[in-house]
Design a protein around this motif. Structure first.
Motif, PDB file in Angstrom:
ATOM      1  N   HIS A 274      35.446   3.410   4.937  1.00 14.27           N
ATOM      2  CA  HIS A 274      34.165   3.085   4.321  1.00 14.27           C
ATOM      3  C   HIS A 274      33.508   4.386   3.832  1.00 14.27           C
ATOM      4  O   HIS A 274      33.766   5.451   4.378  1.00 14.27           O
ATOM      5  CB  HIS A 274      33.246   2.403   5.331  1.00 14.27           C
ATOM      6  N   HIS A 275      32.636   4.265   2.845  1.00 17.28           N
ATOM      7  CA  HIS A 275      32.009   5.467   2.311  1.00 17.28           C
ATOM      8  C   HIS A 275      30.492   5.307   2.212  1.00 17.28           C
ATOM      9  O   HIS A 275      30.011   4.450   1.478  1.00 17.28           O
ATOM     10  CB  HIS A 275      32.580   5.791   0.922  1.00 17.28           C
ATOM     11  N   PRO A 276      29.725   6.119   2.942  1.00 13.94           N
ATOM     12  CA  PRO A 276      28.273   6.146   2.775  1.00 13.94           C
ATOM     13  C   PRO A 276      27.928   7.011   1.559  1.00 13.94           C
ATOM     14  O   PRO A 276      28.016   8.241   1.627  1.00 13.94           O
ATOM     15  CB  PRO A 276      27.777   6.776   4.080  1.00 13.94           C
ATOM     16  N   CYS A 329      29.945  10.878  -1.334  1.00 13.69           N
ATOM     17  CA  CYS A 329      30.169  10.301  -0.008  1.00 13.69           C
ATOM     18  C   CYS A 329      29.670  11.308   1.006  1.00 13.69           C
ATOM     19  O   CYS A 329      29.918  12.510   0.872  1.00 13.69           O
ATOM     20  CB  CYS A 329      31.643  10.006   0.214  1.00 13.69           C
ATOM     21  N   MET A 331      30.547  11.560   4.142  1.00 16.19           N
ATOM     22  CA  MET A 331      31.535  11.996   5.126  1.00 16.19           C
ATOM     23  C   MET A 331      32.059  13.339   4.620  1.00 16.19           C
ATOM     24  O   MET A 331      32.638  13.409   3.527  1.00 16.19           O
ATOM     25  CB  MET A 331      32.670  10.987   5.220  1.00 16.19           C
ATOM     26  N   HIS A 334      35.274  13.873   3.077  1.00 16.72           N
ATOM     27  CA  HIS A 334      35.535  13.130   1.836  1.00 16.72           C
ATOM     28  C   HIS A 334      35.037  13.888   0.611  1.00 16.72           C
ATOM     29  O   HIS A 334      35.119  13.394  -0.499  1.00 16.72           O
ATOM     30  CB  HIS A 334      34.911  11.731   1.914  1.00 16.72           C
ATOM     31  N   MET A 405      34.988  13.119  -3.366  1.00 17.30           N
ATOM     32  CA  MET A 405      34.121  12.033  -3.824  1.00 17.30           C
ATOM     33  C   MET A 405      32.711  12.562  -4.048  1.00 17.30           C
ATOM     34  O   MET A 405      31.793  12.310  -3.275  1.00 17.30           O
ATOM     35  CB  MET A 405      34.130  10.915  -2.773  1.00 17.30           C
TER      36      MET A 405
HETATM   37 CU   LIG Z   1      33.791   8.667   2.198  1.00 19.41          CU
END
Ligand SMILES: [Cu+2]
Length: 445
Positions: A274-276, A329, A331, A334, A405
């Motif tokens: 998942h990507h915040p 993103c 994270m 990421h 990202m």
């Molecule tokens: Cu992500």
């Protein structure tokens, strides 16, 4: 006895006849369909749309076309009132950013596939030609279609064998942000890129008109340094994280004029994560979840939206804060490019004479990462063929230690086109700068 289902469907027809006439009932206004209830009885009234024909919605007239940064929109042609599309599943020699290419699988020569865009009520006929070395099929993720058009190989249809062309046909009974992806040997085909966005505009738009409408698909890949084939069995250690199949600095900026109403549609078909997604400088409202319109009173305001695997989210905001704004993103792994995760932790280690002694055996040896890892992208050291350094690109003020990202929203006053306007010129007094001795003395003593 009248069943609940029968009661609702009859009631809907009666209400429709009274209010709008039977032809327009289910598509009149955006909200009744966007706010589709999970209750199947309530959904039944929307099947009325299947019996009604609508002229193919036209870009510029019936909707403002969506922009797919680094991508494109799939062209269609109207044949007897039906929009005809053609997707070709094939291998693509794809560039993630300058310096990194890989043999992926996509559609129509692109990774990911082009965005399919249409209008609620449109009837679509989508041909899918398989030029891959194995079977495939295409699933329309989130679309309300007949079971046999759902694209799950084996379950809803036969596999599309190499060389074959299948035909999907259905009417769009909803609007919102959706996706499409392979649904045959999913693990391999999704890991190799076989996906795209599917945007359906409302037949009768409500609410403020959007000026800039962007679509961004998140994905993740494992591509070992120096190799040219993503590893489809990877489950945890992804090293190439993408928006629309590109990594920063290869991601095209999102450009908006001061005062524009901006919509960004996010989709996530990463294999595992998942990507915040976080935007700097703004507060947006989440207006859509999995294609369903969020009623205005329930629209959550914020600056980070979690887009889980398989989900879509759309956000809207007014571009009233000029500048260059990071969107990425959150994270931290990421926003890195091709970083391995099994290196020793050298932060705080003093290499001392180690470098000198080691360089006798390994010319040019240098301990890296002892003061943090930010410099690693910037050093400009030779990297193995077909690989990109861990992070970064030169920015206006300094080197930008970001990759993966990550993209940039560029908002400007007095724009004459939506081409990349270059770096933002900070108005006097609005840029963080080195503190002078006088200032330090005055304020910190
Ligand atoms: Cu992500």
């Amino acid at each position: 006895m009248i069943s609940r289902r029968k009661f609702f469907s009859d009631a809907a027809v009666v209400a429709g006849t009274a209010a709008f006439g039977p032809a327009t009932r289910s598509l009149q206004g955006a909200e009744p369909i966007g706010q589709r209830s999970e209750n199947p009885e309530n959904n039944r009234e929307n099947t009325q749309a299947d019996q009604q024909e609508y002229p193919p919605g036209e870009p510029g007239k019936d909707y403002t076309p969506v922009i797919t940064p680094n991508g494109s929109t799939l062209p269609y042609k109207a044949v007897d009132g039906v929009k005809v599309f053609h997707l070709i599943a094939e291998e693509v020699d794809h560039e993630f950013a300058r310096g990194l290419r890989a043999y992926c699988w996509g559609f129509n020569g692109q990774v990911h596939g082009p965005t399919i865009e249409a209008v609620e009520g449109d009837r679509l006929r989508i041909y899918v030609t398989n030029r891959l070395p194995e079977n495939t099929s295409v699933h329309w993720h989130g679309l309300l279609v007949p079971s046999g058009m759902d694209g799950v190989a084996g379950l809803s249809q036969k596999n599309i064998a190499p060389g074959e062309t299948y035909k999907y046909e259905f009417q769009l009974r909803q609007h919102g942000t959706y996706m499409y992806h392979s649904h045959s040997d999913d693990m391999t085909q999704i890991a190799l890129g076989m996906m795209g966005m599917f945007v359906i505009h409302p037949r009768t738009p409500t609410g403020p008109k959007v000026d800039r409408d962007f679509a961004l698909m998140s994905s993740e890949w494992r591509i070992d340094v120096g190799t040219r084939r993503p590893i489809p069995i990877e489950m945890t250690d992804f090293n190439v994280l993408t928006f629309n199949g590109r990594v920063f600095p290869g991601t095209a900026p999102l450009v908006a004029k001061y005062g524009d109403r901006v919509k960004i549609r996010f989709g996530n078909l990463s294999p595992m994560e998942h990507h915040p997604i976080h935007l700097h400088g703004y507060r947006w409202k989440i207006t859509e979840m999995d294609g369903s319109q969020v009623p205005e009173i329930a629209q959550q305001a914020g600056n980070t939206v979690l887009v889980a695997v398989g989900q879509t989210r759309a956000v809207e905001f007014i571009a009233d804060n000029p500048g260059d704004w990071a969107m990425h993103c959150h994270m931290t792994h990421h926003t890195m490019n091709q970083m391995g995760h099994n290196a020793p932790n050298l932060i705080g280690v003093r290499p001392g004479s180690v470098d000198k002694r080691a360089s006798k055996l390994l010319p040019g040896y240098m301990t890296m990462g002892d003061t943090g890892m930010a410099d690693m992208g910037e050093m400009g050291m030779p990297v193995p063929r077909n690989s990109i350094p861990m992070v970064g690109a030169p920015g206006k003020h300094d080197y930008i230690d970001m990759g993966g990202m990550f993209t940039i929203l560029k908002v400007r006053e007095n724009l004459t086109s939506y081409d990349d306007p270059g770096w933002y010129e900070n108005p006097p007094g609005t840029l963080a700068t080195l503190a002078s001795n006088d200032e330090l003395q005055r304020d910190l003593g």
